[in-house]
Write a protein that holds these residues in place. Structure first.
Motif, PDB file in Angstrom:
ATOM      1  N   ALA A   1      54.467  45.165  44.953  1.00 32.87           N
ATOM      2  CA  ALA A   1      55.689  45.359  44.158  1.00 32.87           C
ATOM      3  C   ALA A   1      55.337  45.770  42.723  1.00 32.87           C
ATOM      4  O   ALA A   1      55.961  46.670  42.158  1.00 32.87           O
ATOM      5  N   GLU A   2      54.334  45.118  42.134  1.00 34.69           N
ATOM      6  CA  GLU A   2      53.904  45.488  40.781  1.00 34.69           C
ATOM      7  C   GLU A   2      53.353  46.909  40.763  1.00 34.69           C
ATOM      8  O   GLU A   2      53.647  47.693  39.858  1.00 34.69           O
ATOM      9  N   SER A   3      52.526  47.229  41.763  1.00 34.06           N
ATOM     10  CA  SER A   3      51.928  48.561  41.831  1.00 34.06           C
ATOM     11  C   SER A   3      52.997  49.625  42.022  1.00 34.06           C
ATOM     12  O   SER A   3      52.941  50.687  41.391  1.00 34.06           O
ATOM     13  N   ASP A   4      53.973  49.362  42.889  1.00 37.38           N
ATOM     14  CA  ASP A   4      55.066  50.307  43.107  1.00 37.38           C
ATOM     15  C   ASP A   4      55.863  50.526  41.819  1.00 37.38           C
ATOM     16  O   ASP A   4      56.187  51.665  41.465  1.00 37.38           O
ATOM     17  N   ALA A   5      56.176  49.436  41.125  1.00 38.21           N
ATOM     18  CA  ALA A   5      56.979  49.536  39.897  1.00 38.21           C
ATOM     19  C   ALA A   5      56.236  50.330  38.825  1.00 38.21           C
ATOM     20  O   ALA A   5      56.829  51.203  38.180  1.00 38.21           O
ATOM     21  N   TYR A   6      54.953  50.057  38.649  1.00 33.43           N
ATOM     22  CA  TYR A   6      54.224  50.803  37.633  1.00 33.43           C
ATOM     23  C   TYR A   6      54.092  52.276  38.032  1.00 33.43           C
ATOM     24  O   TYR A   6      54.293  53.163  37.213  1.00 33.43           O
TER      25      TYR A   6
ATOM     26  N   PRO B   1      56.071  58.892  46.355  1.00 32.17           N
ATOM     27  CA  PRO B   1      55.737  57.497  46.647  1.00 32.17           C
ATOM     28  C   PRO B   1      54.320  57.163  46.177  1.00 32.17           C
ATOM     29  O   PRO B   1      53.485  58.050  45.996  1.00 32.17           O
ATOM     30  N   ARG B   2      54.062  55.888  46.000  1.00 37.72           N
ATOM     31  CA  ARG B   2      52.713  55.462  45.625  1.00 37.72           C
ATOM     32  C   ARG B   2      51.773  55.671  46.807  1.00 37.72           C
ATOM     33  O   ARG B   2      52.060  55.260  47.916  1.00 37.72           O
ATOM     34  N   PRO B   3      50.626  56.329  46.566  1.00 37.83           N
ATOM     35  CA  PRO B   3      49.663  56.506  47.655  1.00 37.83           C
ATOM     36  C   PRO B   3      49.143  55.140  48.132  1.00 37.83           C
ATOM     37  O   PRO B   3      49.011  54.211  47.335  1.00 37.83           O
ATOM     38  N   PRO B   4      48.835  55.016  49.414  1.00 38.39           N
ATOM     39  CA  PRO B   4      48.346  53.726  49.917  1.00 38.39           C
ATOM     40  C   PRO B   4      46.998  53.322  49.322  1.00 38.39           C
ATOM     41  O   PRO B   4      46.661  52.138  49.328  1.00 38.39           O
ATOM     42  N   HIS B   5      46.264  54.278  48.795  1.00 33.19           N
ATOM     43  CA  HIS B   5      44.940  53.998  48.228  1.00 33.19           C
ATOM     44  C   HIS B   5      44.971  53.793  46.712  1.00 33.19           C
ATOM     45  O   HIS B   5      43.923  53.791  46.068  1.00 33.19           O
ATOM     46  N   TRP B   6      46.128  53.571  46.142  1.00 27.91           N
ATOM     47  CA  TRP B   6      46.275  53.467  44.700  1.00 27.91           C
ATOM     48  C   TRP B   6      47.026  52.187  44.359  1.00 27.91           C
ATOM     49  O   TRP B   6      48.028  51.865  44.994  1.00 27.91           O
ATOM     50  N   GLY B   7      46.540  51.433  43.377  1.00 30.46           N
ATOM     51  CA  GLY B   7      47.259  50.215  43.005  1.00 30.46           C
ATOM     52  C   GLY B   7      46.604  49.491  41.845  1.00 30.46           C
ATOM     53  O   GLY B   7      45.648  49.974  41.234  1.00 30.46           O
ATOM     54  N   GLY B   8      47.124  48.325  41.591  1.00 27.37           N
ATOM     55  CA  GLY B   8      46.691  47.559  40.437  1.00 27.37           C
ATOM     56  C   GLY B   8      45.656  46.504  40.753  1.00 27.37           C
ATOM     57  O   GLY B   8      45.511  46.061  41.898  1.00 27.37           O
ATOM     58  N   TYR B   9      44.948  46.131  39.697  1.00 26.47           N
ATOM     59  CA  TYR B   9      43.996  45.028  39.729  1.00 26.47           C
ATOM     60  C   TYR B   9      44.338  44.083  38.585  1.00 26.47           C
ATOM     61  O   TYR B   9      44.724  44.526  37.502  1.00 26.47           O
ATOM     62  N   ARG B  10      44.185  42.803  38.845  1.00 28.06           N
ATOM     63  CA  ARG B  10      44.419  41.784  37.813  1.00 28.06           C
ATOM     64  C   ARG B  10      43.115  41.048  37.546  1.00 28.06           C
ATOM     65  O   ARG B  10      42.491  40.518  38.457  1.00 28.06           O
TER      66      ARG B  10
ATOM     67  N   PRO C   1      24.963  48.001  36.773  1.00 28.84           N
ATOM     68  CA  PRO C   1      26.189  47.999  35.984  1.00 28.84           C
ATOM     69  C   PRO C   1      26.806  49.383  35.827  1.00 28.84           C
ATOM     70  O   PRO C   1      26.120  50.397  35.937  1.00 28.84           O
ATOM     71  N   SER C   2      28.086  49.381  35.555  1.00 31.65           N
ATOM     72  CA  SER C   2      28.817  50.601  35.246  1.00 31.65           C
ATOM     73  C   SER C   2      29.963  50.210  34.312  1.00 31.65           C
ATOM     74  O   SER C   2      30.554  49.146  34.458  1.00 31.65           O
ATOM     75  N   VAL C   3      30.248  51.074  33.354  1.00 31.81           N
ATOM     76  CA  VAL C   3      31.347  50.797  32.432  1.00 31.81           C
ATOM     77  C   VAL C   3      32.141  52.074  32.220  1.00 31.81           C
ATOM     78  O   VAL C   3      31.587  53.173  32.223  1.00 31.81           O
ATOM     79  N   ARG C   4      33.440  51.919  32.070  1.00 33.54           N
ATOM     80  CA  ARG C   4      34.332  53.046  31.815  1.00 33.54           C
ATOM     81  C   ARG C   4      35.580  52.520  31.129  1.00 33.54           C
ATOM     82  O   ARG C   4      35.863  51.330  31.137  1.00 33.54           O
ATOM     83  N   MET C   5      36.340  53.418  30.539  1.00 31.03           N
ATOM     84  CA  MET C   5      37.589  53.035  29.882  1.00 31.03           C
ATOM     85  C   MET C   5      38.727  53.103  30.897  1.00 31.03           C
ATOM     86  O   MET C   5      38.806  54.036  31.696  1.00 31.03           O
ATOM     87  N   VAL C   6      39.588  52.090  30.861  1.00 27.99           N
ATOM     88  CA  VAL C   6      40.829  52.084  31.617  1.00 27.99           C
ATOM     89  C   VAL C   6      41.940  51.719  30.627  1.00 27.99           C
ATOM     90  O   VAL C   6      41.664  51.367  29.477  1.00 27.99           O
ATOM     91  N   LEU C   7      43.167  51.792  31.070  1.00 26.85           N
ATOM     92  CA  LEU C   7      44.295  51.449  30.205  1.00 26.85           C
ATOM     93  C   LEU C   7      44.945  50.165  30.690  1.00 26.85           C
ATOM     94  O   LEU C   7      45.291  50.053  31.873  1.00 26.85           O
ATOM     95  N   LEU C   8      45.092  49.212  29.799  1.00 26.91           N
ATOM     96  CA  LEU C   8      45.797  47.977  30.124  1.00 26.91           C
ATOM     97  C   LEU C   8      47.270  48.315  30.302  1.00 26.91           C
ATOM     98  O   LEU C   8      47.876  48.940  29.430  1.00 26.91           O
ATOM     99  N   LYS C   9      47.841  47.896  31.418  1.00 31.10           N
ATOM    100  CA  LYS C   9      49.242  48.220  31.682  1.00 31.10           C
ATOM    101  C   LYS C   9      50.119  46.987  31.807  1.00 31.10           C
ATOM    102  O   LYS C   9      51.324  47.097  32.020  1.00 31.10           O
ATOM    103  N   GLY C  10      49.529  45.813  31.675  1.00 27.79           N
ATOM    104  CA  GLY C  10      50.316  44.592  31.686  1.00 27.79           C
ATOM    105  C   GLY C  10      49.424  43.388  31.485  1.00 27.79           C
ATOM    106  O   GLY C  10      48.220  43.439  31.760  1.00 27.79           O
ATOM    107  N   TYR C  11      50.014  42.319  30.978  1.00 26.21           N
ATOM    108  CA  TYR C  11      49.290  41.063  30.848  1.00 26.21           C
ATOM    109  C   TYR C  11      50.291  39.920  30.744  1.00 26.21           C
ATOM    110  O   TYR C  11      51.422  40.085  30.294  1.00 26.21           O
ATOM    111  N   ASP C  12      49.878  38.777  31.210  1.00 27.17           N
ATOM    112  CA  ASP C  12      50.610  37.528  31.081  1.00 27.17           C
ATOM    113  C   ASP C  12      49.617  36.405  31.358  1.00 27.17           C
ATOM    114  O   ASP C  12      48.402  36.663  31.425  1.00 27.17           O
ATOM    115  N   GLU C  13      50.106  35.199  31.547  1.00 24.16           N
ATOM    116  CA  GLU C  13      49.213  34.065  31.747  1.00 24.16           C
ATOM    117  C   GLU C  13      48.390  34.180  33.035  1.00 24.16           C
ATOM    118  O   GLU C  13      47.382  33.496  33.196  1.00 24.16           O
TER     119      GLU C  13
END
Length: 192
Positions: free
Chosen positions: A98-103, A147-156, A38-50
């Motif tokens: 698109a979400e990753s680019d916008a954020y 621009p957004r780096p190709p190695h950077w993006g969001g997870y849901r 296991p591993s745990v760390r803090m991240v920041l929530l940047k969006g949520y919906d259903e």
């Protein structure tokens, strides 16, 4: 109280956003690698919906390696001053480009540049090395959008289980749990 876990999350999160002094959107992200370590760390929530709960990171980081090897996670929000916490468990998937680019476009310029300059989670010989890389990236993108780096993006995180914990005196806490079913959510309570 709502019987819809997303509505209840929204109510609690909205209250935390107005009452918590620092990083009310901070959430502990627990992962495990392919061997189950296991591993745990803090991240920041940047969006949520259903559809789920979204955070962003370097997709070449240690956490991204864990997520690739074992795409099941747990999230924990803890708002001590409100005496509440929310636990969320479920599988993780990529947020859309698109979400990753916008954020990414909404981040400060220095944060954007830092995403290019950092080999997140990898060994660093000296702070000066990172600062030199940052200066190089700063010069590279001088006078133009970053621009957004190709190695950077969001997870849901798509929740399969959401638990709402409310502190009560004498450790007689209240715990409501929602579990995803094939046609919605089942609700129950847990002993404290």
């Amino acid at each position: 109280m709502s019987t819809d876990p997303f509505a209840l999350f929204h109510d609690w999160y909205t209250e935390a956003r107005t009452t918590e002094l620092n990083d009310s959107n901070a959430v502990a992200l627990a992962t495990a690698d392919a061997e189950g370590h296991p591993s745990v760390r803090m991240v920041l929530l940047k969006g949520y919906d259903e559809r789920g709960f979204v955070f962003y990171t370097n997709r070449e980081s240690r956490k991204a390696g864990d997520l690739a090897a074992n795409p099941h996670v747990a999230l924990l929000f803890h708002w001590k001053s409100l005496r509440r916490q929310i636990r969320i468990e479920g599988p993780v998937s990529f947020a859309s480009d698109a979400e990753s680019d916008a954020y990414f476009a909404s981040r400060s310029r220095d944060s954007q540049l830092g995403a290019w300059a950092s080999d997140q989670s990898r060994p660093l010989d000296a702070r000066a090395t990172f600062e030199a890389r940052f200066a190089e990236v700063q010069a590279r993108f001088e006078g133009q959008p970053v621009p957004r780096p190709p190695h950077w993006g969001g997870y849901r995180v798509t929740p399969e289980r959401i638990e709402f914990w409310l502190d009560r005196e004498h450790r007689l806490h209240e715990r409501r749990v929602f579990t995803r079913t094939h046609d919605g959510w089942a609700e129950g309570m847990l002993f404290p």
